[in-house]
Design a protein around this motif. Structure first.
Motif, short mmCIF file in Angstrom:
data_model
loop_
_atom_site.label_atom_id
_atom_site.label_comp_id
_atom_site.label_asym_id
_atom_site.label_seq_id
_atom_site.Cartn_x
_atom_site.Cartn_y
_atom_site.Cartn_z
N GLY A 495 58.85 -20.24 -52.99
CA GLY A 495 59.61 -19.14 -52.42
C GLY A 495 60.74 -18.65 -53.30
N GLY A 496 60.93 -19.27 -54.45
CA GLY A 496 62.00 -18.83 -55.34
C GLY A 496 62.32 -19.91 -56.36
N TYR A 497 63.36 -19.64 -57.16
CA TYR A 497 63.82 -20.66 -58.10
C TYR A 497 65.34 -20.59 -58.16
N THR A 498 65.94 -21.68 -58.61
CA THR A 498 67.40 -21.74 -58.72
C THR A 498 67.78 -22.02 -60.17
N LYS A 499 69.02 -21.65 -60.46
CA LYS A 499 69.56 -21.91 -61.81
C LYS A 499 70.98 -22.43 -61.63
N ASN A 500 71.22 -23.63 -62.15
CA ASN A 500 72.53 -24.24 -62.02
C ASN A 500 73.51 -23.63 -63.04
N GLU A 501 74.79 -23.74 -62.71
CA GLU A 501 75.83 -23.23 -63.63
C GLU A 501 75.75 -23.97 -64.97
N THR A 503 73.44 -24.16 -67.21
CA THR A 503 72.17 -24.65 -67.74
C THR A 503 71.57 -23.66 -68.73
N GLU A 504 70.84 -24.18 -69.72
CA GLU A 504 70.15 -23.32 -70.68
C GLU A 504 68.65 -23.23 -70.37
N LYS A 505 68.23 -23.91 -69.31
CA LYS A 505 66.82 -23.85 -68.92
C LYS A 505 66.50 -22.49 -68.32
N TYR A 506 65.22 -22.17 -68.29
CA TYR A 506 64.79 -20.93 -67.63
C TYR A 506 65.14 -21.00 -66.14
N PHE A 507 64.98 -22.17 -65.52
CA PHE A 507 65.40 -22.38 -64.14
C PHE A 507 65.65 -23.86 -63.95
N SER A 508 66.36 -24.21 -62.89
CA SER A 508 66.68 -25.61 -62.61
C SER A 508 65.70 -26.25 -61.63
N ALA A 509 65.27 -25.46 -60.65
CA ALA A 509 64.35 -26.02 -59.64
C ALA A 509 63.61 -24.88 -58.96
N LEU A 510 62.51 -25.22 -58.33
CA LEU A 510 61.77 -24.27 -57.49
C LEU A 510 62.06 -24.57 -56.03
N THR A 511 62.24 -23.53 -55.23
CA THR A 511 62.42 -23.71 -53.79
C THR A 511 61.06 -23.64 -53.11
N TYR A 523 61.43 -23.99 -45.08
CA TYR A 523 61.96 -24.57 -46.31
C TYR A 523 61.89 -26.09 -46.23
N ILE A 524 61.33 -26.72 -47.28
CA ILE A 524 61.24 -28.19 -47.27
C ILE A 524 61.91 -28.80 -48.51
N GLY A 525 62.68 -28.00 -49.23
CA GLY A 525 63.43 -28.57 -50.34
C GLY A 525 63.07 -27.97 -51.69
N LYS A 526 63.47 -28.67 -52.74
CA LYS A 526 63.30 -28.17 -54.10
C LYS A 526 62.57 -29.21 -54.95
N VAL A 527 62.02 -28.73 -56.07
CA VAL A 527 61.44 -29.61 -57.07
C VAL A 527 62.02 -29.21 -58.42
N GLY A 528 62.61 -30.20 -59.12
CA GLY A 528 63.26 -29.90 -60.39
C GLY A 528 62.71 -30.68 -61.56
N THR A 529 61.64 -31.45 -61.33
CA THR A 529 61.03 -32.21 -62.43
C THR A 529 59.55 -31.85 -62.51
N GLY A 530 58.95 -32.23 -63.63
CA GLY A 530 57.54 -31.93 -63.84
C GLY A 530 57.33 -30.73 -64.74
N PHE A 531 58.44 -30.21 -65.33
CA PHE A 531 58.34 -29.03 -66.21
C PHE A 531 58.81 -29.41 -67.61
N ASN A 532 58.29 -28.72 -68.59
CA ASN A 532 58.90 -28.71 -69.91
C ASN A 532 59.25 -27.26 -70.24
N ASP A 558 70.51 -23.37 -47.84
CA ASP A 558 71.58 -23.61 -48.80
C ASP A 558 70.96 -24.39 -49.95
N VAL A 559 70.61 -23.67 -51.02
CA VAL A 559 69.89 -24.31 -52.12
C VAL A 559 70.78 -25.18 -52.98
N ASP A 560 72.10 -25.15 -52.73
CA ASP A 560 73.03 -25.99 -53.50
C ASP A 560 73.64 -27.07 -52.61
N GLU A 561 72.98 -27.36 -51.51
CA GLU A 561 73.49 -28.31 -50.53
C GLU A 561 73.55 -29.72 -51.13
#
Length: 967
Positions: A495-501, A503-511, A523-532, A558-561
């Motif tokens: 449903g989207g992606y987040t980017k932390n303050e 960060t140089e990554k394209y995104f930090s996590a997927l919602t 909404y069931i949370g985020k995933v922030g690993t499994g990417f290169n 609240d994606v920064d909860e």
């Protein structure tokens, strides 16, 4: 005149703009005088259709306009009744095709317009195939009706090389592609007759010429307009023609009108299409397997099969009758193999065109079969690499394997009526033993517990357990195939992606989200690993066209909860995406608030649809396997006939007879069935408000005994004793070893303490009245008899309301009847005499209590599905939420409910009264049947319940019907 005129003419004409070519159309109608005309490409809106001119020409009309280049109409000299304005099903991507269906001259006419689908390959061609699939399904329905049907119009398909003047010119044209030609052939193979080709089997007949000068005169054309007829009409097919000269009229369409003629009487024989002989050589099968094939159904190769799915359970198990397989981490794929090649389709019937290695390898096998399996990309260590599979189209680096675990159709035989063991024997006989890309998925006849431990050590995704005697059920989630996961996996909607303050990554996590029962995205949370970095870059390129300002989740999260595992905020900002992408994740657990913990991204999925993305909760293994075992017991032929079954009485009615107790004394002795019974405290008011005495109760039971005794005979009875009437304390007594008279019949039993006890058995009037003399206001017999204690005579569904109205009880009873009717099962209703209703189903003492309970469970689950707002299967009263309990657990040894014609210790002196189903309707009340009117009613109606003790249902047949209807 019969069904139609002595010589009837039906035409099809792609007019290519009805208003611009109206003069030509009217001229042709006058000259050719067709009875029915199907027009395509009207190119006008509904309001602009020239209906008045058409009517003046002598034709009724039904039309479906379209502003640009579509639109169809049907004209008829007879009245027209519109049946459909589109095919069943829906496709939101394109809306180019048209279908209009009417009834006229006693014939169903379907007018078809299907665009060419160019450029090929491309999305328009994919749409064309999807629309044709819908036509294939609807055509089956039309044939089932038995009505005469014609499907006429511009199919934009050239079925054979005879249908074009220059085949080589159209090799890359969508009109001539193998897939769409095969779809047309499949349609014909259903039993339709291609009218033009039947009349002109070897001749080049064209209906379309492009706008090049003199093209129609040189016959440099194509056959795109077709008539398909049901067999009854095909017998009357007498002629056909293309009015090619109309193509030469000034400003005419690039299609010419084409028509067929039907005579009043049959003029043809065997017009149904026949395939050219050419016997395919059967792979080497043993005589036993040849015999096995003969047990299967002879059918054409089906299309559009959706795979059978497994149910997720929480732990491995070890039971006889199950076999085990590896759960492969790949794409489920159905393979259709023919001599011309093989095609692979996903679980949602989307073609896997990218896995050319597999399709080529299957094609080389020359198998005429439908296979079910999993496409897997392997790492060097032999484990599955889902990411490599996802990216295989771009990289083609991984080794692809198609693990085949089932065969559904083979050499003209549907194998769905064979068990898994039988299908596997055929699969192993026809598949290669050694092949680099095609392998049989091995089955293991071993301990499920040991196999699961081995899967964990091998770092597999999980294991699959299958009943060896299970049947294949397309597009259903079966409890006979179970999956136990080593690693918890879940499909999710991105449903989207987040980017932390910072960060140089394209995104930090997927919602991530999943769909709930109301169709909203949770909404069931985020995933922030499994990417290169590379995979993030690739995902961002996909995300570019999906960004939106609208949060796709039901409630904006609240994606920064902060959480227990990440106590500080990271400054995460969301970018929302349209919910069109499905991903797969691996995770450790789901927290108490429904959020993923330790999630890792595994890749995108293109083989599933969004509506499938719901959270897959693990079910209890023990409950599932027990239920499956019981269902298989039910499917067996009854193995315990009841030789001592009580024959059901004929419909008896009560006759007038003198009352047993008529005096005014407090005590009387009467001889009943040769035994002296003593009746005491006769003036005692058992129902004080109604002024109903103990004497009245004795007289009631004596009067109804002729109808009541068949339902008590030889049955253990539970004594519920009310010594002081309905408002006094009561107690249950089961043991009568020391108290029953010597003439009473009893059944000895040993209780859980090892003590010898005796149940009272129903026998005669004396037994009934002796029970009543103990203060037994109600009679509570077992469902089975002493002669067959483990085999009940009937199954009971108890509608037990909580905070429900009796109108809702009636509604539940009506729904239950409807369900029973749908599977051919008789049901006999009666009031409980308290607040609910009981529905009895005759079993004939042929099935165990376990089987009876399972059958009742199947019925009440379906009732609950239809009435979820006020019914429940929750046994615990505090958890029912005020809903009506659909009680199926009464069907167990030793359980009792108030028997038929029993009085109830309730205000009103109510009776548990049998009903006709006509009486089960709003307005019915529990107090309609009391001690005051029951005897008079039974003198009129007689015993409405006699069928309960009659011939029992055929459980195996009923279960098969229920599985088909309720799956």
């Amino acid at each position: 005149m019969g069904l139609f005129l002595a010589l009837m003419k039906i035409a099809s004409y792609n007019i290519n703009g009805v208003n611009g070519r109206l003069e030509n159309l009217l001229r042709w109608l006058k000259e050719a005088a067709p009875d029915v005309v199907c027009l395509q490409e009207l190119k006008c809106e509904d309001k602009s259709f020239p209906v008045s001119k058409i009517n003046q020409a002598g034709y009724h009309a039904v039309w479906q306009g379209e502003k640009s280049w579509n639109g169809v109409a049907i004209l008829s000299k007879n009245e027209i009744r519109e049946l459909r304005r589109d095919l069943p099903g829906k496709d939101d991507e394109f809306t180019h095709s048209r279908y209009l269906e009417v009834f006229t001259f006693g014939i169903v006419i379907g007018c078809i317009y299907l665009p060419n689908g160019n450029p090929y390959p491309g999305p328009k061609f994919e749409y064309k195939k999807r629309w044709f699939s819908r036509l294939l399904e609807h055509s089956k329905t039309l044939r089932v009706t038995g009505l005469p049907v014609i499907l006429a119009g511009d199919y934009n398909v050239m079925p054979t090389e005879l249908d074009t003047y220059k085949p080589e010119k159209y090799r890359d044209n969508a009109l001539f592609q193998r897939e769409i030609r095969e779809d047309f052939a499949t349609l014909v193979d259903q039993g339709w007759t291609d009218a033009i080709r039947t009349l002109y089997p070897e001749k080049r007949i064209y209906t379309f010429w492009d706008y090049l000068r003199k093209a129609y005169e040189r016959d440099a054309g194509l056959r795109l307009d077709h008539f398909l007829l049901t067999a009854d009409l095909a017998e009357k097919l007498s002629g056909a023609r293309v009015d090619k000269e109309v193509r030469g009229w000034k400003g005419s369409s690039d299609h010419a009108p084409v028509w067929i003629e039907l005579s009043e009487k049959p003029v043809r024989k065997n017009t149904a299409p026949t395939k050219k002989s050419g016997v395919k050589k059967m792979p080497a099968l043993t005589n036993g397997l040849h015999e096995l094939l003969k047990q299967a159904d002879k059918t054409q190769m089906p299309t559009g099969i959706k795979p059978m799915k497994a149910t997720l359970v929480n732990e491995p198990f070890n039971q006889p009758g199950w076999i085990y397989e590896v759960k492969w981490d790949g794409y489920r794929a159905i393979a259709y193999g023919e001599q011309s090649g093989t095609r692979l389709f996903s679980r949602n019937n989307l073609e896997f065109s990218q896995f050319t290695t597999i399709t080529a390898a299957l094609g080389e096998l020359k198998l005429n079969a439908i296979l079910d399996g999993e496409i897997v990309a392997l790492k060097d260590d032999g484990s599955a690499d889902f990411g490599a599979l996802q990216n295989w189209k771009n990289t083609q680096r991984a080794e692809l394997i198609y693990y085949v675990f089932d065969i559904l159709w083979f050499e003209g035989y549907s194998l769905l009526s064979l068990t898994l063991n039988q299908r596997r024997k055929i699969l192993e006989a026809v598949m290669p033993t050694e092949h680099p890309n095609i392998k049989i998925s091995q089955t293991y006849h071993t301990s499920g517990l040991d196999f699961f431990e081995a899967a964990k050590k091998m770092k597999l995704e999980g294991i699959i357990a299958k009943r060896a005697d299970s049947f294949y059920s397309s597009d259903s989630r079966s409890m006979e195939w179970l999956k136990i996961k080593v690693k918890r996996r879940q499909e999710v909607v991105i449903g989207g992606y987040t980017k932390n303050e910072g960060t140089e990554k394209y995104f930090s996590a997927l919602t991530l989200g999943v769909y709930g029962p109301k169709g909203t995205l949770h909404y069931i949370g985020k995933v922030g690993t499994g990417f290169n970095q590379q995979s993030q870059k690739e995902l961002m390129s996909v995300f570019e066209n999906l960004t939106t300002t609208i949060c796709p989740f039901e409630t904006e999260p609240d994606v920064d909860e902060p959480s227990q595992f990440r106590p500080r905020r990271m400054g995460a900002k969301p970018t929302w995406l349209k919910p069109e992408l499905i991903g797969e994740i691996e995770f450790a657990e789901l927290t108490s608030d429904g959020k993923l913990r330790q999630a890792s991204f595994k890749g995108l999925r293109t083989d599933k649809s969004l509506k499938e993305v719901i959270f897959e909760h693990e079910k209890d293994t023990g409950s599932i396997t027990r239920e499956v075992a019981l269902e298989h017991e039910l499917a067996k032929q009854p193995g315990k006939p009841s030789a001592k079954s009580t024959q059901p009485p004929r419909r008896k009615t009560l006759k007038d007879k003198a009352l047993l107790l008529t005096g005014s004394s407090e005590t009387e002795e009467k001889k009943v069935d040769g035994h002296i019974l003593k009746f005491t405290h006769l003036s005692k008011l058992y129902w004080p408000e109604e002024k109903v005495s103990k004497r009245d109760m004795f007289n009631y039971y004596d009067q109804v005994a002729p109808l009541m005794l068949p339902y008590l005979l030889d049955r253990p009875l539970s004594l519920n004793r009310f010594l002081g009437g309905i408002h006094a304390a009561s107690f249950y007594q089961k043991n009568v070893k020391e108290t029953a008279p010597s003439w009473a019949h009893t059944m000895p039993h040993t209780n859980e303490k090892g003590e010898e006890k005796s149940y009272l058995l129903g026998k005669d009037r004396a037994t009934l009245l002796w029970m009543a003399s103990l203060g037994c206001i109600e009679m509570n017999p077992w469902f089975s008899r002493a002669a067959e204690p483990d085999y009940p005579d009937y199954c009971v569904i108890d509608l037990d309301p909580d905070k429900n109205t009796f109108e809702q009880v009636i509604k539940a009873a009506q729904v239950t009847k409807s369900i029973l009717d749908s599977i051919g099962v008789p049901g006999f209703p009666k009031t409980s005499g308290s607040t609910g209703m009981h529905i009895y189903i005759p079993l004939g003492a042929n099935y165990t209590y376990e089987q009876s309970q399972l059958f009742a469970n199947i019925i009440v689950r379906q009732v609950n599905r239809e009435l979820p707002k006020f019914t429940t299967l929750e046994r615990t009263i505090s958890k029912r939420g005020g809903k009506m309990y659909l009680d199926f657990l009464q069907n167990r040894p030793g359980a009792t409910i108030a028997g038929v014609y029993s009085l109830r210790p309730k205000p009103g002196a109510t009776v548990s009264m049998p009903l006709s189903w006509d009486e089960v309707k709003p307005g019915l009340k529990m107090r309609d049947f009391t001690i005051f009117n029951a005897v008079d009613r039974l003198k009129e109606t007689g015993d409405l319940f006699s069928g309960v003790l009659g011939k029992g249902i055929d459980m195996a047949q009923v279960l098969a019907t229920a599985q088909h209807l309720f799956s």
